[in-house]
Design a protein around this motif. Structure first.
Motif, PDB file in Angstrom:
ATOM      1  N   THR A   8       0.742  -1.173  -0.080  1.00  0.00           N
ATOM      2  CA  THR A   8      -0.105  -0.087  -0.065  1.00  0.00           C
ATOM      3  C   THR A   8       0.665   1.561  -0.034  1.00  0.00           C
ATOM      4  N   GLN A   9       2.202   1.198   0.088  1.00  0.00           N
ATOM      5  CA  GLN A   9       2.808   2.283   0.171  1.00  0.00           C
ATOM      6  C   GLN A   9       4.177   2.350  -0.891  1.00  0.00           C
ATOM      7  N   ASN A  10       4.174   3.320  -1.444  1.00  0.00           N
ATOM      8  CA  ASN A  10       5.492   3.519  -2.461  1.00  0.00           C
ATOM      9  C   ASN A  10       6.397   4.469  -2.198  1.00  0.00           C
ATOM     10  N   ILE A  11       6.774   4.638  -1.007  1.00  0.00           N
ATOM     11  CA  ILE A  11       7.683   5.720  -0.765  1.00  0.00           C
ATOM     12  C   ILE A  11       8.331   5.364   0.547  1.00  0.00           C
ATOM     13  N   ALA A  12       9.782   5.996   0.578  1.00  0.00           N
ATOM     14  CA  ALA A  12      10.288   6.133   1.893  1.00  0.00           C
ATOM     15  C   ALA A  12      10.933   7.458   2.186  1.00  0.00           C
ATOM     16  N   ASP A  13      10.928   7.887   3.426  1.00  0.00           N
ATOM     17  CA  ASP A  13      11.136   9.296   3.498  1.00  0.00           C
ATOM     18  C   ASP A  13      11.810   9.566   5.036  1.00  0.00           C
ATOM     19  N   THR A  14      12.928  10.216   5.057  1.00  0.00           N
ATOM     20  CA  THR A  14      13.565  10.346   6.425  1.00  0.00           C
ATOM     21  C   THR A  14      12.800  11.190   7.342  1.00  0.00           C
ATOM     22  N   ASP A  15      11.785  11.862   6.721  1.00  0.00           N
ATOM     23  CA  ASP A  15      11.348  13.138   7.366  1.00  0.00           C
ATOM     24  C   ASP A  15       9.702  12.608   7.986  1.00  0.00           C
ATOM     25  N   THR A  16       9.240  11.688   7.447  1.00  0.00           N
ATOM     26  CA  THR A  16       7.781  11.158   7.781  1.00  0.00           C
ATOM     27  C   THR A  16       7.674   9.817   8.420  1.00  0.00           C
ATOM     28  N   ASN A  17       8.782   9.363   8.939  1.00  0.00           N
ATOM     29  CA  ASN A  17       8.660   8.088   9.784  1.00  0.00           C
ATOM     30  C   ASN A  17       8.230   7.117   8.941  1.00  0.00           C
ATOM     31  N   THR A  18       8.498   6.891   7.631  1.00  0.00           N
ATOM     32  CA  THR A  18       7.867   5.767   6.919  1.00  0.00           C
ATOM     33  C   THR A  18       8.373   4.353   7.306  1.00  0.00           C
ATOM     34  N   HIS A  19       9.792   4.292   7.911  1.00  0.00           N
ATOM     35  CA  HIS A  19      10.357   3.060   8.305  1.00  0.00           C
ATOM     36  C   HIS A  19      11.270   3.293   9.518  1.00  0.00           C
ATOM     37  N   ALA A  20      11.172   2.625  10.430  1.00  0.00           N
ATOM     38  CA  ALA A  20      12.172   2.868  11.591  1.00  0.00           C
ATOM     39  C   ALA A  20      13.418   2.961  11.136  1.00  0.00           C
ATOM     40  N   ASP A  21      14.099   2.396  10.292  1.00  0.00           N
ATOM     41  CA  ASP A  21      15.504   2.421  10.032  1.00  0.00           C
ATOM     42  C   ASP A  21      15.892   3.594   8.978  1.00  0.00           C
ATOM     43  N   VAL A  22      14.894   4.283   8.432  1.00  0.00           N
ATOM     44  CA  VAL A  22      14.884   5.111   7.372  1.00  0.00           C
ATOM     45  C   VAL A  22      14.866   6.607   8.325  1.00  0.00           C
TER      46      VAL A  22
END
Length: 121
Positions: A8-22
């Motif tokens: 459901t998600q096609n993004i990773a971003d350091t500023d929006t907490n999309t992933h704990a390790d990003v």
């Protein structure tokens, strides 16, 4: 939750907490050298390309093609000067689809690993 995010998600971003390790990365280099050094590192990575760099704005736009289906992901880097070097904010987004199967997260982690090798942490 991780499996649902893949579809459901096609993004990773350091500023929006999309992933704990990003998260934003810190590197001990001068802000004035950052764009050129990061650009040189990106050019050594397979399937990565520098699209645009704006030293005065502290931004880089990149693309990365997936190996199998050759999908293109857009990556934007923003460099923020700090007292001890720079802080790098990054965003990777797929051009197609609603889910990326974790590819955008892997894009950023691949980039961060290459930068750590050459710039230090």
């Amino acid at each position: 939750m991780g499996l649902i995010r893949w579809f459901t998600q096609n993004i990773a971003d350091t500023d929006t907490n999309t992933h704990a390790d990003v998260v934003p990365q810190r590197y001990p280099i001068a802000a004035s050298d950052a764009i050129d050094r990061i650009r040189a590192i990106v050019q050594t990575l397979p399937r990565w390309q520098v699209v645009e760099s704006a030293a005065e704005a502290g931004t880089l736009r990149l693309t990365r093609r997936t190996r199998t289906l050759r999908f293109v992901d857009d990556i934007t880097l923003r460099i923020v000067p700090t007292e001890s070097g720079i802080e790098l904010h990054a965003r990777s987004q797929s051009r197609l689809g609603k889910g990326d199967l974790g590819q955008n997260r892997r894009n950023l982690l691949e980039l961060f690993a290459a930068l750590r090798r050459d710039l230090g942490a």
